[in-house]
Design a protein around this motif. Structure first.
Motif, PDB file in Angstrom:
ATOM      1  N   ILE A   1       1.094  -1.239   0.374  1.00 13.43           N
ATOM      2  CA  ILE A   1      -0.126   0.271  -0.207  1.00 13.43           C
ATOM      3  C   ILE A   1       0.853   1.622   0.230  1.00 13.43           C
ATOM      4  CG2 ILE A   1      -2.240   1.708   1.381  1.00 13.43           C
ATOM      5  CD1 ILE A   1      -2.521  -0.935   2.729  1.00 13.43           C
TER       6      ILE A   1
ATOM      7  N   ILE B   1       1.716   3.740  14.626  1.00 10.22           N
ATOM      8  CA  ILE B   1       1.182   4.460  13.733  1.00 10.22           C
ATOM      9  C   ILE B   1       2.387   5.737  14.205  1.00 10.22           C
ATOM     10  CG2 ILE B   1      -0.103   6.857  13.358  1.00 10.22           C
ATOM     11  CD1 ILE B   1      -2.726   4.345  12.956  1.00 10.22           C
TER      12      ILE B   1
ATOM     13  N   SER C   1       5.134   5.873  12.462  1.00 11.41           N
ATOM     14  CA  SER C   1       5.633   5.834  11.009  1.00 11.41           C
ATOM     15  C   SER C   1       5.983   7.700  10.795  1.00 11.41           C
ATOM     16  CB  SER C   1       4.553   5.316  10.778  1.00 11.41           C
ATOM     17  OG  SER C   1       3.377   5.861  10.882  1.00 11.41           O
TER      18      SER C   1
ATOM     19  N   ILE D   1       0.927   4.851  -0.883  1.00  7.48           N
ATOM     20  CA  ILE D   1      -0.270   5.267   0.075  1.00  7.48           C
ATOM     21  C   ILE D   1       0.257   5.934   1.510  1.00  7.48           C
ATOM     22  CG2 ILE D   1      -2.432   4.385  -0.216  1.00  7.48           C
ATOM     23  CD1 ILE D   1      -3.185   7.715  -1.346  1.00  7.48           C
ATOM     24  N   LEU D   2       0.157   4.205   1.760  1.00  6.59           N
ATOM     25  CA  LEU D   2       0.348   4.534   3.717  1.00  6.59           C
ATOM     26  C   LEU D   2       2.097   4.642   3.490  1.00  6.59           C
ATOM     27  CD1 LEU D   2      -2.565   2.477   4.717  1.00  6.59           C
ATOM     28  CD2 LEU D   2      -2.643   4.999   4.060  1.00  6.59           C
TER      29      LEU D   2
ATOM     30  N   LEU E   1       3.343  -2.168   9.635  1.00  2.00           N
ATOM     31  CA  LEU E   1       1.660  -2.171   9.424  1.00  2.00           C
ATOM     32  C   LEU E   1       1.327  -3.743   8.979  1.00  2.00           C
ATOM     33  CD1 LEU E   1      -0.763  -0.367   9.812  1.00  2.00           C
ATOM     34  CD2 LEU E   1      -0.066  -0.199   7.032  1.00  2.00           C
TER      35      LEU E   1
ATOM     36  N   THR F   1       4.081   1.370   3.047  1.00  2.00           N
ATOM     37  CA  THR F   1       3.956   0.329   3.264  1.00  2.00           C
ATOM     38  C   THR F   1       4.151  -0.426   2.273  1.00  2.00           C
ATOM     39  OG1 THR F   1       3.335  -1.777   5.150  1.00  2.00           O
ATOM     40  CG2 THR F   1       1.300  -0.119   3.611  1.00  2.00           C
TER      41      THR F   1
ATOM     42  N   THR G   1       5.714   8.946   4.880  1.00  5.33           N
ATOM     43  CA  THR G   1       5.753   8.318   6.156  1.00  5.33           C
ATOM     44  C   THR G   1       5.870   7.250   5.706  1.00  5.33           C
ATOM     45  OG1 THR G   1       3.801   9.352   6.672  1.00  5.33           O
ATOM     46  CG2 THR G   1       3.776   7.281   7.842  1.00  5.33           C
ATOM     47  N   SER G   2       6.726   6.311   7.031  1.00  7.76           N
ATOM     48  CA  SER G   2       6.958   4.439   6.360  1.00  7.76           C
ATOM     49  C   SER G   2       6.979   4.062   7.760  1.00  7.76           C
ATOM     50  CB  SER G   2       8.426   4.620   6.031  1.00  7.76           C
ATOM     51  OG  SER G   2       9.248   2.819   6.167  1.00  7.76           O
ATOM     52  N   TYR G   3       6.279   2.651   6.939  1.00  9.44           N
ATOM     53  CA  TYR G   3       6.075   1.355   8.305  1.00  9.44           C
ATOM     54  C   TYR G   3       7.920   0.436   8.455  1.00  9.44           C
ATOM     55  CZ  TYR G   3       1.728   2.843   9.368  1.00  9.44           C
ATOM     56  OH  TYR G   3       0.593   4.307   9.481  1.00  9.44           O
TER      57      TYR G   3
END
Length: 482
Positions: A61, A174, A177, A63-64, A126, A66, A184-186
């Motif tokens: 994903i 969250i 991240s 856009i998130l 995530l 991850t 943003t990165s997980y």
């Protein structure tokens, strides 16, 4: 791609079992095939990890921020191997036992196994959280549908504990991240960099936001109150999954997702966690001594064992950290054997009450021998697998960086004495003494003999020659400490 098979095999077989297994024989066959295949892959991964870690990365994903990232280093592959062994033994032992709605029962077990594999392999926060929930949700249904008489209130309590802890952990992940530089990165590397760069004050409150979820899962005092009732009311295969594997999720998560991520927070709260863990060791051991129900005795003994591992994790000792990894594997093997024997006792005698048991050595000598060997391993008898890990753990307490490390080791050491008291008392009351009438007059059946034999072989082999397990986890232990 080989890492994906560790997740896909039990996941796909769980779907097949849900859809096509309408009778016990088909469901058990599919579950057994899946468990053997998964163990074969996890054995290959563990063998490969003696030389280099295995990784897998794919867009998930974007856009998130991850990605579907998996990593199998020594610790991950060791826990995947443990999961493979335990689930296979569970399936073997249950070959001659029928359950209501077998397709759903074995489907949920395999789905939980897929989640466990994902937790131990995830290298993205995530992805880790998704598999954390995937492992827990099937257990909720298994306990509430196939559990004992008090299963509904007990399962609800278990759900509330784990759900609240999981939400707190998600909030913490969250937040971390959002602190990663740039987008943003997980990913584990970015989460570690973001967490370790936070001011000490922020790390101190963020520590509890994440740690409580892991403390509930292990569990340590005072987050343990869901555990004895849940173990008591769950069907034996589910109890094994919970105590042999799911408590390791909490310990693994501390080592992977807490110690490297929030070093200042860990340093600030280490003494508090160690004190709680040591209290849990003594408290749970004392409660275990007065139990008459074998299931509850083993449940409290598990709290004591996990309390020792948790205390050592926050003492920042190299040999202690290595001992945790060794003991995670060995505790999983031993507790699986204990639950199997308890299940066989309940099946044949119709009770778990030690005051109504006795004389097993006379009427079921093989079962009695297995009980004695596995019980002695659980209290760390030399030449059994429990000894080397426990020796390393107490060595780690002694070498810890706390100013009170001697006092901590002495108090925690009471767990050895108390553990011997309740374990030997249980052996004496169950295996020896006056013979009581069995409901089913037979010793181990063939499939039960095979399952118990696998456990005993591992207990003795790793007690005499623990080097493969030590070599597999040495690199990761050193990395976490430094």
């Amino acid at each position: 791609m080989i890492l994906c098979f560790l997740i896909l095999i039990p996941f796909l077989f769980s779907i097949l079992t849900f859809v096509f297994a309408q009778n016990n024989s088909v469901a058990k066959s599919l579950a057994l095939i899946s468990s053997i295949a998964t163990l074969a892959v996890s054995s290959y991964v563990s063998g490969t990890n003696f030389t280099t870690p295995i990784t897998f990365n794919h867009e998930w994903i974007p856009i998130l921020g991850t990605q579907f990232t998996l990593l199998a280093d020594g610790m991950s592959s060791m826990l995947c191997l443990l999961t493979g062994i335990v689930v296979m033994v569970v399936m073997i032992v249950n070959v001659n036992k029928d359950v209501e709605k077998p397709g759903a029962f074995y489907g949920f077990l395999l789905l939980s196994q897929a989640g466990l594999m994902g937790v131990f392999l995830a290298n993205d926060a995530l992805v880790f959280y998704v598999f954390w929930e995937l492992a827990l949700i099937p257990v909720y249904f298994l306990c509430s549908k196939w559990g004992g008489e008090k299963r509904i209130p007990v399962t609800f309590k278990f759900f509330i504990y784990t759900f609240v802890g999981s939400l707190m952990m998600l909030a913490g992940l969250i937040y971390l991240s959002l602190q990663t530089p740039g987008l943003t990165s997980y990913s584990w590397n970015d989460i570690v960099r973001a967490g370790s760069s936070l001011p000490a004050e922020k790390q101190q409150w963020l520590f509890w936001l994440i740690f409580i979820a892991f403390a509930i899962k292990m569990p340590i005092f005072p987050f343990h109150t869901w555990q004895p009732d849940t173990y008591e009311q769950s069907p034996t295969p589910v109890t094994i999954i919970l105590s042999a594997l799911m408590v390791k999720m909490g310990m693994y998560a501390v080592l992977r997702w807490l110690l490297p991520v929030l070093p200042a927070g860990v340093a600030y709260w280490s003494d508090t966690v160690v004190i709680l863990s040591v209290i849990g060791i003594v408290y749970a051991s004392c409660i275990a001594i007065v139990q008459t129900d074998i299931k509850r005795l083993i449940a409290y003994s598990s709290i004591a064992h996990m309390g020792l591992m948790c205390a050592v994790a926050f003492m920042h000792s190299g040999i202690g950290m290595h001992g945790i990894m060794v003991q995670m594997f060995n505790h999983g093997i031993n507790i699986t054997g204990m639950w199997i024997i308890v299940s066989l006792i309940e099946n044949r005698w119709g009770t778990r009450d030690m005051t109504k048991l006795g004389g097993m050595a006379t009427v079921a000598p093989k079962m009695a021998i297995a009980l004695v060997i596995i019980s002695l391993a659980s209290i760390g008898l030399p030449l059994t697998n429990g000894f080397i890990g426990e020796f390393m753990l107490y060595n780690g307490l002694f070498r810890g960086d706390s100013v009170n490390h001697i006092i901590i080791m002495v108090v925690a050491g009471l767990g050895i004495i108390l553990g011997a008291v309740y374990t030997l008392n249980m052996i004496q009351k169950t295996a020896y003494g006056n013979t009581t009438k069995m409901v089913v007059n037979k010793d181990l059946s063939t499939n039960e003999y095979i399952g118990v034999a696998i456990i005993i072989i591992l207990v003795l082999f790793l007690g005499v020659y623990p080097k493969p397990l030590l070599d597999l986890t040495a690199g990761v232990a050193a990395m976490i400490v430094h």
